[in-house]
Enzyme design. Structure first.
Site, short mmCIF file in Angstrom:
data_model
loop_
_atom_site.label_atom_id
_atom_site.label_comp_id
_atom_site.label_asym_id
_atom_site.label_seq_id
_atom_site.Cartn_x
_atom_site.Cartn_y
_atom_site.Cartn_z
N CYS A 8 12.54 -22.34 7.71
CA CYS A 8 12.01 -21.08 8.26
C CYS A 8 10.51 -21.12 8.35
O CYS A 8 10.06 -22.53 8.15
CB CYS A 8 12.59 -19.74 7.35
SG CYS A 8 11.94 -19.68 5.66
N ASN A 11 9.18 -20.43 3.95
CA ASN A 11 10.22 -21.22 2.83
C ASN A 11 10.30 -20.12 1.59
O ASN A 11 10.32 -20.75 0.46
CB ASN A 11 9.99 -22.46 2.41
CG ASN A 11 10.93 -23.36 1.67
OD1 ASN A 11 10.70 -24.20 0.81
ND2 ASN A 11 12.12 -23.05 1.91
P1 4NP Z 1 10.37 -16.63 5.70
O1 4NP Z 1 9.79 -15.35 5.92
O2 4NP Z 1 9.82 -17.44 7.06
O3 4NP Z 1 11.99 -16.16 5.80
O4 4NP Z 1 10.01 -17.53 4.35
C1 4NP Z 1 7.99 -15.31 5.67
C2 4NP Z 1 7.49 -15.41 4.42
C3 4NP Z 1 6.16 -15.53 4.33
C4 4NP Z 1 5.32 -15.09 5.54
C5 4NP Z 1 6.11 -15.11 6.94
C6 4NP Z 1 7.26 -15.31 6.70
N1 4NP Z 1 3.96 -15.20 5.33
O5 4NP Z 1 3.42 -14.78 6.81
O6 4NP Z 1 3.50 -15.30 4.31
#
Ligand code: 4NP
Length: 154
Positions: A8, A11
């Site tokens: 993703c 992560n």
């Molecule tokens: P993930 O969600 O891709 O499902 O892990 C996210 C986690 C953190 C961030 C974006 C999406 N971020 O911008 O820090």
């Protein structure tokens, strides 16, 4: 050993859930499951506490996972690379060196014909119900995926 990587953006929310759920459905002596993010924002971090808590409520412990960034060598280390949405797909495919690399990358919801919207929505800015929804999507999909993977290795 068949190896599967869940990817993703960060992560910490979606791919750690996909990682823990698929791992729980596959025999560990035949399958290796891991996860990574396309971004480096959360390298070394534990999964988001909401992912940990939703997984725990379904009997899966993902608390020992730590964030890492997807790397080009992952194309060599993994047989299958499952991404959560189109943006992850584009970010991973951008790093591909050849058509064999690209052929390993799939949207995870492609394995479930009953789902039209192939995006696992990012729950990061949402609430616990968004994480529950992601768990439920990934749990159904990983059930299908685990059956397919086990059949292929028989
Ligand atoms: P993930 O969600 O891709 O499902 O892990 C996210 C986690 C953190 C961030 C974006 C999406 N971020 O911008 O820090």
């Amino acid at each position: 050993m068949t190896s599967i990587l869940m990817v993703c953006l960060g992560n910490i929310c979606r791919s750690p859930l996909a990682h823990g759920i698929l791992e729980s459905k596959l025999p560990s002596h035949q399958f290796y499951v891991d996860s990574a993010g396309t971004a480096n924002y959360h390298v070394g971090d534990a999964p988001d506490h909401r992912s940990i808590s939703v997984a725990k409520s379904h009997g899966i412990d993902i608390s020992a996972q730590r964030g890492r960034q997807f790397q080009i060598l992952d194309f060599d280390r993994f047989d299958y690379i499952y991404v959560m949405d189109q943006s992850n797909f584009e970010n991973v495919v951008k790093l591909a060196r050849n058509t064999d690399d690209i052929a390993k990358v799939k949207l995870i919801l492609e394995v479930d014909d009953s789902i039209n919207d192939k995006r696992v929505p990012d729950p990061y800015y949402g609430d616990l119900s968004d994480f529950e929804h992601v768990f439920s999507l990934l749990n159904n999909t990983c059930s299908i995926l685990s059956t397919t993977l086990i059949d292929k290795t028989l």
